[in-house]
Write an enzyme that holds these catalytic residues in place. Structure first.
Site, PDB file in Angstrom:
ATOM      1  N   LYS A 118      -3.828   2.729  -2.903  1.00  0.00           N
ATOM      2  CA  LYS A 118      -4.990   3.512  -3.310  1.00  0.00           C
ATOM      3  C   LYS A 118      -4.780   4.955  -2.898  1.00  0.00           C
ATOM      4  CE  LYS A 118      -7.110  -0.235  -1.411  1.00  0.00           C
ATOM      5  NZ  LYS A 118      -7.789  -0.646  -0.224  1.00  0.00           N
ATOM      6  N   MET A 134      -7.930   9.316   9.075  1.00  0.00           N
ATOM      7  CA  MET A 134      -8.577   9.693   7.803  1.00  0.00           C
ATOM      8  C   MET A 134      -9.552  10.845   8.030  1.00  0.00           C
ATOM      9  SD  MET A 134      -9.420   5.870   6.358  1.00  0.00           S
ATOM     10  CE  MET A 134     -10.023   5.194   7.885  1.00  0.00           C
ATOM     11  N   ASP A 175       0.833  -1.206   0.000  1.00  0.00           N
ATOM     12  CA  ASP A 175       0.000   0.000   0.000  1.00  0.00           C
ATOM     13  C   ASP A 175       0.859   1.244   0.000  1.00  0.00           C
ATOM     14  OD1 ASP A 175      -2.795  -0.368   2.253  1.00  0.00           O
ATOM     15  OD2 ASP A 175      -2.429  -1.194   0.276  1.00  0.00           O
TER      16      ASP A 175
END
Ligand code: SAH
Length: 344
Positions: free
Chosen positions: A144, A255, A123
């Site tokens: 991503k 996040m 990742d």
């Protein structure tokens, strides 16, 4: 020749011992077939009243000529045969927590798993810059960017399972801990469903280590005896704002940059005091690490220039970091003073 046949619910007879045929069995299971096994060569008649006539016979090539009469029976009865390679050493998947991005926060288990891997799916948030020095495995970037998914979650799971079914030792390297907002549970479930052995090596989560990088302890005696880790991926509900504000401990948000205005407004509506200290810690353990300190009343303005990856800390523990920093600065100042006095 590449043939695609829907095997869902079809009877497939797989021949050969468990060791040589396990990968063929998994592949046919994964394709939805009903598996029947024949471990040793034996005379088989497909036309007897008691035997199921298979849709397909998958013959695993184990070098034993004893299977020839079976191939003959298939030919006579018109049952198609697929020749399958014997399995190599068993493939498996290891989900590895890579920590917040610093090499020295990788666990010993993570380093060993990387060293032994045949292929590593990694990742953006994993400590990927150092990967080439840690492993000779094939490296596949499935990272991503928020908003645009490079490889979908389903595709990542499919890639991992396929590699393991080919007998590869697969490492799935994730940022932080695989089970903290990392979809690790889904990836393990995908392996289990495909009959692929999976294990998880926990990692140092950013929920604790990113505040620590800014000197913030998530708990501190007589300041906070609990911490709640929240995903800011989507805005919280009014009820969640009320519960969070009522807890009285430290709140850590991952996040959370995109939803920061909604969170701050929600906590204010829920009655949290306006001078509650808040910190935004960006890019911890990386070049450009930055800490922004404000309070619930001023955070939106203070954090306008902040971007992901960042961790948000809300609570009195933010002041502990400030006090420690002031203390550290004061003692540095004292030593400088002492040194200049000694020189004089
Ligand atoms: N499984 C991970 C979290 C994945 S969610 C873990 O346990 O740490 C991704 C979020 O983690 C980012 O949006 C950010 O909030 C946080 N994060 C991860 N690494 C970070 C870093 N080095 N600096 C700041 N935040 C980080």
């Amino acid at each position: 020749m590449q043939l695609t046949i829907d095997l869902t619910g079809r009877d497939v007879l797989v021949t050969g011992s468990d060791t040589v045929s396990r990968q063929a069995v998994r592949r046919y299971q994964a394709a939805g077939a009903t598996i029947h096994r024949l471990l040793k060569p034996a005379a088989v008649s497909f036309d007897g009243p008691l035997t199921v006539r298979p849709f397909l016979v998958a013959v695993v090539d184990d070098g034993d000529t004893g299977w020839l009469p079976l191939l003959e029976s298939c030919r006579e009865a018109g049952v198609p045969v697929a020749h399958e390679p014997a399995a190599g050493p068993e493939g498996h998947v290891t989900l590895v927590g890579g920590g917040p991005g610093a090499l020295d926060l990788l666990t010993v288990g993570a380093v060993h798993a990387l060293r032994d891997a045949d292929v590593v799916f990694y990742d953006r948030l994993a400590p990927y810059q150092e990967l080439a020095a840690l492993t000779s495995a094939e490296l596949v970037d499935v990272g991503k960017q928020p908003g645009h998914h490079k490889v979908t979650q389903r595709d990542i799971e499919k890639l991992m399972v396929e590699a393991a079914l080919l007998g590869k030792n697969v490492v799935r390297l994730k940022g932080g801990d695989p089970y903290v907002f990392g979809r690790g549970g889904e990836e393990v479930a995908a392996c289990v469903a495909a009959g692929v052995p999976a294990r998880v090596i926990s990692g140092v989560t950013s929920a604790i280590s990113v505040p620590a990088a800014a000197g913030i302890p998530v708990t501190h005696r007589e300041v906070s005896h609990m911490f709640t880790v929240v995903s800011g991926h989507a805005p919280l509900t009014e009820k969640e704002h009320t519960h969070l504000a009522g807890l009285g401990g430290t709140i850590v948000v991952l996040m959370g940059i995109g939803t920061l205005p909604q969170l701050a407004a929600g906590l204010r509506r829920a009655g949290m005091k306006l001078d509650m200290p808040m910190a935004v810690v960006e890019r911890a353990y990386r070049p450009g690490q930055r800490t922004t300190i404000a309070d619930l009343g001023t955070i939106e303005t203070a954090a306008t220039g902040c971007s992901n990856p960042a961790v948000l800390v809300i609570g009195e523990v933010v002041r502990v970091a400030e006090a420690n920093r002031n203390h550290a600065e004061a003692s540095a100042e004292l030593s400088r003073l002492a040194a200049s006095l000694l020189e004089a």
